[in-house]
Design an enzyme around this catalytic site. Structure first.
Site, PDB file in Angstrom:
ATOM      1  N   HIS A  37      33.606  60.954 -41.640  1.00 54.32           N
ATOM      2  CA  HIS A  37      33.544  62.540 -41.394  1.00 54.32           C
ATOM      3  C   HIS A  37      32.396  63.123 -42.364  1.00 54.32           C
ATOM      4  CE1 HIS A  37      34.495  66.725 -40.853  1.00 54.32           C
ATOM      5  NE2 HIS A  37      35.173  66.352 -39.620  1.00 54.32           N
TER       6      HIS A  37
ATOM      7  N   GLY B  85      38.927  69.973 -34.980  1.00 57.11           N
ATOM      8  CA  GLY B  85      39.486  70.424 -36.152  1.00 57.11           C
ATOM      9  C   GLY B  85      40.231  71.576 -36.095  1.00 57.11           C
ATOM     10  N   GLY B  86      39.688  72.870 -36.134  1.00 56.02           N
ATOM     11  CA  GLY B  86      40.315  74.013 -36.150  1.00 56.02           C
ATOM     12  C   GLY B  86      41.303  74.200 -35.165  1.00 56.02           C
TER      13      GLY B  86
ATOM     14  N   GLU C  91      32.485  65.862 -43.790  1.00 56.99           N
ATOM     15  CA  GLU C  91      32.961  66.507 -45.135  1.00 56.99           C
ATOM     16  C   GLU C  91      32.805  65.285 -46.231  1.00 56.99           C
ATOM     17  OE1 GLU C  91      36.327  68.469 -43.430  1.00 56.99           O
ATOM     18  OE2 GLU C  91      34.957  69.797 -42.300  1.00 56.99           O
TER      19      GLU C  91
ATOM     20  N   GLY D 230      33.379  73.631 -37.346  1.00 63.08           N
ATOM     21  CA  GLY D 230      33.985  75.089 -38.162  1.00 63.08           C
ATOM     22  C   GLY D 230      33.218  76.145 -38.158  1.00 63.08           C
TER      23      GLY D 230
ATOM     24  N   ASN E 299      41.903  66.346 -35.805  1.00 67.62           N
ATOM     25  CA  ASN E 299      41.977  66.133 -37.516  1.00 67.62           C
ATOM     26  C   ASN E 299      42.264  67.362 -38.147  1.00 67.62           C
ATOM     27  OD1 ASN E 299      40.790  65.731 -40.091  1.00 67.62           O
ATOM     28  ND2 ASN E 299      38.628  66.007 -39.819  1.00 67.62           N
ATOM     29  N   TRP E 300      43.536  67.231 -38.805  1.00 67.10           N
ATOM     30  CA  TRP E 300      44.104  68.359 -39.238  1.00 67.10           C
ATOM     31  C   TRP E 300      43.608  68.671 -40.738  1.00 67.10           C
ATOM     32  CZ3 TRP E 300      50.085  67.134 -38.471  1.00 67.10           C
ATOM     33  CH2 TRP E 300      50.475  67.390 -36.904  1.00 67.10           C
ATOM     34  N   LYS E 301      42.707  67.900 -41.143  1.00 69.46           N
ATOM     35  CA  LYS E 301      42.112  68.181 -42.579  1.00 69.46           C
ATOM     36  C   LYS E 301      43.171  68.022 -43.773  1.00 69.46           C
ATOM     37  CE  LYS E 301      37.938  69.320 -40.070  1.00 69.46           C
ATOM     38  NZ  LYS E 301      36.670  70.376 -40.351  1.00 69.46           N
TER      39      LYS E 301
ATOM     40  N   GLU F 299      29.210  64.423 -34.138  1.00 69.01           N
ATOM     41  CA  GLU F 299      29.503  65.916 -34.634  1.00 69.01           C
ATOM     42  C   GLU F 299      28.363  66.462 -35.151  1.00 69.01           C
ATOM     43  OE1 GLU F 299      34.235  66.134 -35.461  1.00 69.01           O
ATOM     44  OE2 GLU F 299      33.340  65.270 -37.106  1.00 69.01           O
TER      45      GLU F 299
ATOM     46  N   SER G  89      33.710  72.686 -33.093  1.00 72.29           N
ATOM     47  CA  SER G  89      33.895  73.984 -32.430  1.00 72.29           C
ATOM     48  C   SER G  89      34.367  73.668 -30.869  1.00 72.29           C
ATOM     49  CB  SER G  89      32.988  74.991 -32.510  1.00 72.29           C
ATOM     50  OG  SER G  89      32.849  75.197 -34.077  1.00 72.29           O
TER      51      SER G  89
HETATM   52  C1  PEP Z   1      35.639  68.293 -37.420  1.00 72.30           C
HETATM   53  O1  PEP Z   1      35.721  68.864 -38.606  1.00 72.30           O
HETATM   54  O2  PEP Z   1      35.820  67.159 -36.857  1.00 72.30           O
HETATM   55  C2  PEP Z   1      35.436  69.498 -36.256  1.00 72.30           C
HETATM   56  C3  PEP Z   1      35.161  69.230 -35.186  1.00 72.30           C
HETATM   57  O3  PEP Z   1      35.864  70.716 -36.564  1.00 72.30           O
HETATM   58  P1  PEP Z   1      36.052  71.981 -35.833  1.00 72.30           P
HETATM   59  O4  PEP Z   1      36.468  71.491 -34.476  1.00 72.30           O
HETATM   60  O5  PEP Z   1      36.844  72.995 -36.350  1.00 72.30           O
HETATM   61  O6  PEP Z   1      34.593  72.292 -35.596  1.00 72.30           O
END
Ligand code: PEP
Length: 256
Positions: free
Chosen positions: A96, A235-236, A98, A174, A9-11, A168, A214
């Site tokens: 998600h 994510g990251g 967010e 994050g 997920n590149w956001k 999640e 993470s």
């Molecule tokens: C996400 O936002 O779906 C996520 C898992 O982010 P991260 O891997 O950065 O925690």
């Protein structure tokens, strides 16, 4: 029995040029490998057409981070499922944390979106998970059950193949904090039990449940190797080809 799915997920990162470069790097690192699972990237809307030119399922599949709950028409700033499909999208992330937090999206909107995704023949990745306070109060399972119950029974066309779940824990997104393998397995097994109650055992047995929060190359094998974890929503670490492919490597060796 269940193919893993590693989804990036590149956001709100990666314009068309950077997105194409990242996709090409991932493809390069995966070249010539026969993978046991599926790999997906979910760029921002604007980047999707450019990435679509190079991500042709070989082996990178294409997803979106959201869609409209409406079919078409006077909905300024929204993007429909049909438009995403035309651009080559196969998966859409819904709910998600967010979007739950910043856009205040509701269960009814998630249901409407997922029904449209399924109607168009695409797959939905439905996200859920508790916030830190809820976990500290010992209410993680209660919250997860509520989030699943608010959506899954209202889906008109859902099955084990067009629906992917993504647990999640919001406190792990994050933050660098990861659920321990015990915490992850506990909620994943609980989730599969709830899916079994709501949709039947066969659906629960075949439905993929991803972990997100993470996830990195260093912990991917352990997490994705758990009996009820069928991949990761990343994510990251999805923003660097080496890290993303490191997680895919972890999934390859951890896949049960
Ligand atoms: C996400 O936002 O779906 C996520 C898992 O982010 P991260 O891997 O950065 O925690």
């Amino acid at each position: 029995m269940r193919r893993y799915l590693v989804a990036g997920n590149w956001k709100m990162n990666m314009g068309p040029a950077a997105g194409c470069q990242l996709t090409a790097e991932v493809q390069d690192l995966l070249k010539g490998r026969a993978l046991k699972g599926d790999v997906l990237v979910c760029p921002p809307y604007l980047t999707i057409p450019a990435v679509s030119e190079i991500a042709k399922g070989e082996p990178v599949l294409l997803g979106a981070q959201n869609c409209s709950d409406q079919e078409k028409g006077a909905y300024t700033g929204q993007v429909s499922v049909d438009m995403l499909k035309e651009a080559g999208v196969q998966y859409v992330i819904i709910a998600h944390s967010e979007r739950r937090e910043y856009q205040k999206e509701t269960d009814d909107q998630f249901v409407a979106k997922i029904n449209r995704i399924h109607q168009a023949g695409l797959k939905a990745i439905f996200c859920f998970g508790e916030v830190l306070g809820e976990r500290k109060e010992g209410r993680a399972e209660e919250v997860v059950r509520q989030q699943l119950q608010g959506v899954l029974p209202k889906l008109e066309f859902a099955n084990a193949y067009n629906t992917v779940l993504a647990y999640e824990p919001v406190w792990a997104i994050g933050t660098g904090e990861t659920a321990t393998p015990e915490q992850a397995q506990e909620i994943h097994a609980f989730t599969r039990g709830v899916v079994s109650e709501l949709m039947g055992k066969e659906v629960a047995d075949f439905m993929r449940i991803l972990y997100g929060g993470s996830c990195k190359p260093g912990n991917a094998r352990e997490l994705i190797g758990l009996p009820d974890v069928d991949g990761g929503l990343i994510g990251g670490a999805a923003l660097k080809a080496e890290d993303f492919v490191g997680i895919i490597d972890g999934a390859e060796s951890g896949q049960n």
